[in-house]
Design a protein around this motif. Structure first.
Motif, PDB file in Angstrom:
ATOM      1  N   ASN A 111       0.532  11.914  -8.488  1.00 33.64           N
ATOM      2  CA  ASN A 111       0.671  10.980  -7.375  1.00 33.64           C
ATOM      3  C   ASN A 111       1.091   9.582  -7.818  1.00 33.64           C
ATOM      4  O   ASN A 111       1.137   8.660  -6.997  1.00 33.64           O
ATOM      5  N   SER A 112       1.381   9.428  -9.100  1.00 34.24           N
ATOM      6  CA  SER A 112       1.765   8.110  -9.618  1.00 34.24           C
ATOM      7  C   SER A 112       3.236   8.095 -10.008  1.00 34.24           C
ATOM      8  O   SER A 112       3.882   9.141 -10.126  1.00 34.24           O
ATOM      9  N   ALA A 113       3.743   6.892 -10.237  1.00 35.19           N
ATOM     10  CA  ALA A 113       5.145   6.751 -10.643  1.00 35.19           C
ATOM     11  C   ALA A 113       5.415   7.368 -12.010  1.00 35.19           C
ATOM     12  O   ALA A 113       6.570   7.641 -12.345  1.00 35.19           O
ATOM     13  N   LEU A 114       4.373   7.607 -12.801  1.00 36.62           N
ATOM     14  CA  LEU A 114       4.571   8.254 -14.101  1.00 36.62           C
ATOM     15  C   LEU A 114       5.130   9.667 -13.944  1.00 36.62           C
ATOM     16  O   LEU A 114       5.763  10.184 -14.866  1.00 36.62           O
ATOM     17  N   SER A 115       4.905  10.280 -12.792  1.00 33.31           N
ATOM     18  CA  SER A 115       5.410  11.637 -12.580  1.00 33.31           C
ATOM     19  C   SER A 115       6.932  11.680 -12.532  1.00 33.31           C
ATOM     20  O   SER A 115       7.535  12.745 -12.689  1.00 33.31           O
ATOM     21  N   LYS A 216      13.088  -8.928  -5.474  1.00 36.26           N
ATOM     22  CA  LYS A 216      14.149  -8.160  -4.827  1.00 36.26           C
ATOM     23  C   LYS A 216      13.720  -6.744  -4.490  1.00 36.26           C
ATOM     24  O   LYS A 216      14.220  -6.129  -3.565  1.00 36.26           O
ATOM     25  N   LYS A 217      12.759  -6.214  -5.269  1.00 35.83           N
ATOM     26  CA  LYS A 217      12.435  -4.803  -5.108  1.00 35.83           C
ATOM     27  C   LYS A 217      11.017  -4.550  -5.566  1.00 35.83           C
ATOM     28  O   LYS A 217      10.592  -5.030  -6.595  1.00 35.83           O
ATOM     29  N   ASN A 218      10.261  -3.809  -4.801  1.00 31.24           N
ATOM     30  CA  ASN A 218       8.914  -3.421  -5.197  1.00 31.24           C
ATOM     31  C   ASN A 218       8.762  -1.932  -4.980  1.00 31.24           C
ATOM     32  O   ASN A 218       8.257  -1.480  -3.967  1.00 31.24           O
ATOM     33  N   ASN A 219       9.296  -1.159  -5.910  1.00 28.17           N
ATOM     34  CA  ASN A 219       9.321   0.289  -5.791  1.00 28.17           C
ATOM     35  C   ASN A 219       8.050   0.871  -6.380  1.00 28.17           C
ATOM     36  O   ASN A 219       7.805   0.760  -7.566  1.00 28.17           O
ATOM     37  N   GLU A 220       7.225   1.493  -5.547  1.00 28.48           N
ATOM     38  CA  GLU A 220       5.940   1.988  -5.997  1.00 28.48           C
ATOM     39  C   GLU A 220       5.998   3.446  -6.426  1.00 28.48           C
ATOM     40  O   GLU A 220       5.049   3.961  -6.969  1.00 28.48           O
ATOM     41  N   LEU A 235      -0.498  -1.538 -11.671  1.00 32.22           N
ATOM     42  CA  LEU A 235      -1.736  -1.333 -10.916  1.00 32.22           C
ATOM     43  C   LEU A 235      -1.626  -0.128  -9.991  1.00 32.22           C
ATOM     44  O   LEU A 235      -2.581   0.642  -9.838  1.00 32.22           O
ATOM     45  N   ASN A 236      -0.448   0.062  -9.397  1.00 34.72           N
ATOM     46  CA  ASN A 236      -0.258   1.222  -8.531  1.00 34.72           C
ATOM     47  C   ASN A 236      -0.386   2.521  -9.315  1.00 34.72           C
ATOM     48  O   ASN A 236      -0.963   3.501  -8.839  1.00 34.72           O
ATOM     49  N   ILE A 237       0.177   2.551 -10.518  1.00 35.32           N
ATOM     50  CA  ILE A 237       0.040   3.732 -11.370  1.00 35.32           C
ATOM     51  C   ILE A 237      -1.423   4.014 -11.639  1.00 35.32           C
ATOM     52  O   ILE A 237      -1.905   5.142 -11.492  1.00 35.32           O
ATOM     53  N   ALA A 238      -2.152   2.973 -12.049  1.00 38.42           N
ATOM     54  CA  ALA A 238      -3.562   3.139 -12.389  1.00 38.42           C
ATOM     55  C   ALA A 238      -4.378   3.648 -11.204  1.00 38.42           C
ATOM     56  O   ALA A 238      -5.216   4.545 -11.338  1.00 38.42           O
ATOM     57  N   LYS A 239      -4.118   3.097 -10.037  1.00 38.76           N
ATOM     58  CA  LYS A 239      -4.880   3.469  -8.840  1.00 38.76           C
ATOM     59  C   LYS A 239      -4.593   4.901  -8.395  1.00 38.76           C
ATOM     60  O   LYS A 239      -5.427   5.528  -7.710  1.00 38.76           O
ATOM     61  N   ASN A 240      -3.409   5.419  -8.755  1.00 43.29           N
ATOM     62  CA  ASN A 240      -3.032   6.762  -8.320  1.00 43.29           C
ATOM     63  C   ASN A 240      -3.315   7.854  -9.344  1.00 43.29           C
ATOM     64  O   ASN A 240      -2.973   9.015  -9.118  1.00 43.29           O
ATOM     65  N   LEU A 241      -3.934   7.498 -10.462  1.00 46.61           N
ATOM     66  CA  LEU A 241      -4.349   8.513 -11.422  1.00 46.61           C
ATOM     67  C   LEU A 241      -5.570   9.243 -10.873  1.00 46.61           C
ATOM     68  O   LEU A 241      -6.475   8.625 -10.294  1.00 46.61           O
TER      69      LEU A 241
END
Length: 242
Positions: A111-115, A216-220, A235-241
């Protein structure tokens, strides 16, 4: 030799009763400030104000906190930190026959951007060279960015975590966290987000200077370009682990 404490910026302390991976690999955030066992009950996260630290540590912590408040956000670290960290290819493993030696329950990244990043493999991070490993660093290529996610099962290691209250400058969900930047003498910079849950200690490292936000861009959901990575996306990555 066994390390009693692992210290990030003298602000976030982790205590392990086992041989630290810092001894094995010269970890970039390993310092031995002294033995303060009363602050690190095994299997627990403890938050203490800086004025409750031993006198020898108080001034160090206060100085760093004041620098952060003043906007002097780069901690100076030896060049070897970057030489070792960026030359990881000879140490990386690709799961397979080595996977059974991983004893820390790795967080799911679906569920994180790491995927959306390319997974390169993992780096054993202790407590022993050949395993089993209760600390592992997963390595990702996110566009032009090199990203590493360390997870340490400090409970299984019989360790504890002590956080200095004033040093925490953000949150990951309900958990206090710290975003910090480190710079080498040659000007290399890395950005780290560290936090501890009831069972694991995490460090998310991006090997560059990560801005707070991209106007310009905040791609989560994806990290395809250098401009996509911000402290907010970390922070978004961390929260979605999970």
């Amino acid at each position: 030799m066994k390390f009693a404490f692992i210290c990030t910026e003298f602000l976030l302390f982790g205590c392990s009763e086992t041989e630290s991976s810092a001894e094995i690999q010269g970890s970039q955030n390993a310092v031995v400030p002294g033995n303060i066992p009363s602050y690190t009950p095994p299997g627990q996260v403890t938050i203490v104000p800086q004025d409750k630290l031993p006198a020898a540590m108080q001034q160090v912590v206060k100085t760093q906190v004041m620098k952060n408040i003043a906007g002097e956000t780069y901690e100076q670290v030896p060049e070897d930190v970057f030489i070792y960290g960026l030359n990881y290819q000879s140490r990386i493993l690709r799961d397979g026959n080595s996977e059974h030696n991983i004893k820390v329950k790795l967080a799911k990244i679906d569920n994180s951007a790491l995927s959306t990043c390319q997974y390169e493999g993992f780096l054993p991070d202790g407590p022993t060279l050949n395993g089993p490993w209760t600390s592992v660093v997963r390595v990702f290529s996110c566009g032009a960015q090199l990203v590493m996610l360390q997870e340490w099962d400090y409970v299984s290691d019989g360790g504890g975590i002590t956080l200095v209250k004033e040093a925490m400058n953000t949150e990951v969900g309900k958990f206090p966290a710290q975003i910090s930047k480190k710079r080498s003498p040659s000007g290399k910079i890395m950005t780290e987000l560290s936090w501890a849950t009831e069972k694991r200690y995490f460090t998310l490292t991006v090997w560059t200077d990560v801005p707070r936000a991209n106007a310009k861009k905040n791609n989560e959901t994806t990290i395809n370009n250098q401009e996509d990575m911000t402290q907010q996306s970390m922070l978004n990555i961390a929260k979605n682990l999970v």
